[in-house]
Design an enzyme around this catalytic site. Structure first.
Site, short mmCIF file in Angstrom:
data_model
loop_
_atom_site.label_atom_id
_atom_site.label_comp_id
_atom_site.label_asym_id
_atom_site.label_seq_id
_atom_site.Cartn_x
_atom_site.Cartn_y
_atom_site.Cartn_z
N TRP B 222 -8.48 -11.74 9.63
CA TRP B 222 -7.99 -13.05 9.18
C TRP B 222 -6.87 -12.84 8.18
CZ3 TRP B 222 -9.05 -16.94 12.02
CH2 TRP B 222 -10.29 -17.05 12.65
N LYS B 223 -5.94 -13.77 8.20
CA LYS B 223 -4.97 -13.80 7.10
C LYS B 223 -5.53 -14.80 6.10
CE LYS B 223 0.00 -14.22 6.19
NZ LYS B 223 -0.27 -14.02 4.80
N TRP B 224 -6.11 -14.28 5.02
CA TRP B 224 -6.77 -15.14 4.03
C TRP B 224 -5.73 -15.87 3.20
CZ3 TRP B 224 -11.83 -15.77 4.66
CH2 TRP B 224 -12.50 -14.82 5.46
#
Lengths: 325, 526
Positions: B222-224
């Site tokens: 995920w790209k947080w």
């Protein structure tokens, strides 16, 4: 204000001499106006009769058309206003034709400085100090932070910026009357002989200065130049044109602004100025206070500008009777 | 000091990043040691002279200037150091102006009992610009928008070095950076030793244009939606750095305190919450914690911070950056066990076999408030900067709204003759029911040069009012605005603030009455 002469009084629209029905620098049309100089906050159109120096009358004619009735008065000359009141026009060193007005009545002497400066200026006669009982002074730069540097220092900055950017032009915002011509004349005095390019609004005023014996060297209009002509050149425009659409015809202009306000960094930054030039035709704090000390009037009236600091200064120094008018 | 004063002055009036870099680079090339090192430190991190405070400057000026004249001047100028530099009545000393190093040395040696006399004496040796520079140096408040990254770029440019190489050696060194200048300026100068437990330049990702990577070679995460940070611990002290290399430890003391290990890690700083897969709050919540030098206990309780770890760069004294990602990841998984789980956890790998799943996940990123997906080549070493072919970011689609142009302001520099900053609004209710427009955002990019010209012309022809540099425009033009997310904000009358808004399209075909309502935007709030 106990000893204030009753024969003149400050009004909202200018200084009024009731016995003669004369006004000094009135901001509304009046029957008889004495005008210190040609800037529009001092010289307005529409007066019945105007008393001013020759260059000031020329400037007013350029801006408002020929005055219907005028007395042209030279520096040092005295005119009788009636009611035993005489007015003498003396150089103020502000712009071409600018004058202080010495008013005399029954042995009382009042000097209205108009706008003035004490520094040399190749485009106008130097300020002439004259002793008086009441000094009515301007105070545009009436705060001790305003100490204008020598003009040579500022012009060196301008020329260095120009040399650094041969592909661009330096666009100098300067008032069309006075500041622009002074900068040009000072550059010429330093041997700068390149053509200087002008915004159209500058053209006629520069011609007027030259007609009054102030040589300005080679000038040309931006409108007549190509983009490439303007690379590495100085271009002068009114301050309002600095970020106008007009600037799109210039080669990536570096924005300079010649004004006493440029002493304060935020003033320049807020306007998006890249090269501030602290050049002013007004007296700075040292000139304002030095002039009051030198003339030692019994009273000082402060007209427009930042009065509070100067009034406070008068309170504990040279001239105890000081008030804002 | 005069040369430094001149540099400072020019930086204040320079807007373009490249021009700023060129000015600093020229200064660094032309100025001798150790002056340039001190100047560099002053411009970036700020030097600290405990004896000199803003109040000290006021007190020193009061020894020479009438207090009312000072206060009237201060009100007009708006800045204490600048007022003092302009108003100071100089008494000639016969001494030459101090160099930057001499001034630094004198100020470092000042105590509370000597500061007044010594500062006055220094001011007497300088002209107004020099006094301004001295006082800015003394109080450490330069405020000229010069980041550490920009200074290091200027340093690299001045001496023909690669900026990532400079970053590599820079951190851990102290002003006036004698070793660094020796290395940069003399052919025989050895590169300063790299402290393994110091800040390392970040590895960055390229945007992924098309869904066309060999998934066997890439790990997906995920790209947080927090902020990327680096943790640098030497066993005693732990520091947190933002992507630009600025230290932000002060705002997150609970994180630093929970990291007692000797290691450098890369991760995402987040606040606990119930979005982002039910694990973290939105970026808006994190924002409450950012930009603070100190933080209260209440802030820490209301917005508990934690770090989701991505990578392990250094462990003990061993630099792992040249190892492939898979090996670093394995060591990270082991190392995280030493850290308290409420403050640190791992960014999980998404087990997706095919693009169809990933496309779906990216679609879901919006509702889940993730920022998107990350692709990391399994064989990639940890390299400074943005290197092609190794890491990719695949952001969620932006949101869009149709807004009405309300106000415009001129830009700066090359854009100074164009109205290029736009404030736009949405309706409080349908206009036929008496709805009004309220501003919802401001944007100054996203359009082409041609569109800028068109917008500038439109604004000039449809000006309703002028307020100084701002023009109020007739409310007729619809702009399609794209933005990454939208949040509640008390700062704006509409109660909304957009993140990263830009002009996506000019909708001159659409009547203003059909632009979006504020409630439409409220529904998009995350």
């Amino acid at each position: 204000m106990s000893s204030a002469p009753g024969w003149l009084r400050p009004e909202r629209h200018g200084i009024y001499l009731p016995g003669t029905d004369c006004w000094i620098d009135p901001s509304i049309p009046v029957a008889r106006a004495l005008v210190t100089h040609g800037h529009s906050d001092h010289a307005r159109g529409g007066h019945g009769h105007v008393i001013a120096t020759g260059p000031t009358l020329s400037i007013m004619a350029l801006r408002y058309g020929e005055q219907p009735s005028a007395d042209r008065i030279d520096y040092g000359d005295t005119i009788e206003l009636g009611d035993g009141t005489n007015a003498t026009f003396l150089p103020a060193g502000h712009v071409l034709g600018s004058a202080q007005i010495l008013l005399e009545r029954q042995g009382e002497r009042v000097v209205v400085t108009g706008d003035y400066k004490r520094r040399p200026d190749p485009t106008c006669a130097p300020f002439e100090p004259v002793a008086c009982d009441v000094l009515i002074t301007e105070a545009t730069f009436g705060l001790p932070v305003f100490v204008h540097p020598p003009i040579g220092q500022e012009l060196d900055k301008l020329l260095a910026a120009l040399a650094e950017r041969p592909d661009r032009c330096v666009l100098v915002g300067a008032y069309a009357l006075g500041k622009a011509q002074r900068i040009i004349a000072e550059l010429r005095a330093r041997g700068f002989s390149d053509t200087i390019y002008l915004h159209g609004a500058m053209e006629r005023m520069c011609a007027l200065y030259e007609a009054h014996g102030v040589p300005l060297g080679p000038l040309a209009l931006v409108a007549d130049a190509t983009l490439d002509d303007l690379r590495g050149r100085i271009v002068i425009c009114p301050p309002s044109a600095l970020s106008d659409r007009w600037t799109r015809r210039l080669p990536d202009p570096l924005q300079a602004f010649a004004s006493g306000w440029m002493r304060v960094r935020q003033r320049g930054v807020q306007r998006g100025i890249e090269l501030p030039l602290v050049i002013s035709d007004h007296a700075d704090w040292e000139e304002l206070t030095g002039t009051i000390v030198e003339l030692a009037p019994q009273e000082t009236w402060i007209t427009h500008g930042r009065e509070d600091a100067l009034v406070h200064w008068c309170g504990w120094s040279a001239s105890p009777n000081c008030s804002i008018v | 000091m005069e040369r430094f004063a001149q540099l400072l002055d020019r930086l204040i009036y320079t807007r373009s990043r490249n021009d700023k870099i060129a000015l600093v680079a020229a200064y660094l090339r032309d100025t001798p040691d150790p002056d340039r090192g001190w100047a560099l430190a002053a411009l970036t991190s700020g030097l600290d002279f405990p004896a000199v405070k803003a109040s000290t400057i006021r007190d020193v000026v009061a020894t020479r200037v009438d207090p009312l004249l000072y206060s009237l001047s201060r009100d007009f100028v708006g800045d204490t150091a600048e007022t003092a530099s302009l108003i100071w009545p100089r008494l000639p000393t016969g001494e030459p102006p101090p160099t930057v190093s001499e001034a630094v040395e004198i100020m470092a040696g000042m105590s509370r009992s000597t500061v007044m006399a010594q500062l006055a004496r220094l001011l007497d040796r300088l002209e107004p610009d020099g006094r301004f520079a001295l006082l800015k140096l003394a109080t450490g408040a330069m405020r000229i928008g010069l980041s550490g990254r920009l200074a290091r770029t200027a340093f690299a440019q001045a001496f023909g070095l690669d900026v990532e190489q400079v970053e590599e050696h820079w951190h851990g060194l102290r002003p006036p950076y004698a070793d660094l200048f020796a290395w940069a300026t003399s052919p025989e100068g050895a590169a300063p030793a790299i402290d393994p437990l110091a800040f390392k330049p970040f590895m960055l990702a390229h945007p992924l244009e098309e869904a066309q990577l060999d998934l066997a070679e890439f790990a997906v995460e995920w790209k947080w939606d927090g902020i990327r940070i680096q943790l640098v611990g030497d066993g005693n002290v732990t520091r947190l750095f933002s992507r630009g290399g600025e230290e932000i430890s002060g705002a997150f003391p609970e994180i630093a305190a929970a990291y007692p290990i000797r290691a450098v890690m890369d991760g995402e700083l987040l606040v606990r919450g119930d979005v982002q897969g039910g694990e973290a709050a939105s970026f808006n919540a994190l924002q409450q914690r950012l930009g603070r030098k100190k933080v209260t206990g209440a802030m820490m309780a209301d917005y508990p911070a934690f770090v989701r770890l991505y990578d392990l760069l250094v462990e003990e004294d061993e630099d792992l950056r040249s190892l492939p990602w898979t090996e670093r990841r394995a060591r990270l998984e082991r190392a995280v066990a030493q850290l308290p789980p409420e403050r640190f956890d791992l960014s999980q790998i998404i087990a997706a076999q095919d693009w169809a799943t990933l496309v779906q996940l990216r679609e879901d990123a919006r509702s889940q408030a993730y920022e998107g997906l990350m692709f990391k080549r399994r064989e990639s070493a940890y390299m400074a900067g943005r290197k092609v072919g190794h890491w990719y970011k695949w952001k969620r689609q932006p949101l869009t709204a149709d807004c009405v142009l309300m106000y415009a302001q001129r830009g700066s520099g090359k854009r100074s003759s164009y109205y290029s900053d736009y404030t736009f609004g949405c309706w409080t209710a349908p206009p036929e029911q008496g709805g009004e427009l309220l501003p919802v955002g401001k944007a100054y990019f996203g359009f082409t040069d041609e569109e800028l010209k068109w917008l500038d012309g439109f604004i000039r022809r449809h000006t309703a009012n002028r307020f100084g540099p701002v023009r109020e425009v007739e409310k007729t033009l619809v702009l399609e605005v794209a933005f990454d997310s939208i949040h509640l904000s008390r700062r704006h009358k509409s109660g909304l603030a957009m993140r990263f808004p830009r002009i996506a399209r000019i909708r001159s075909d659409k009547p203003a009455e059909e632009a979006n309502l504020i409630v439409d935007l409220m529904a998009l709030v995350s």
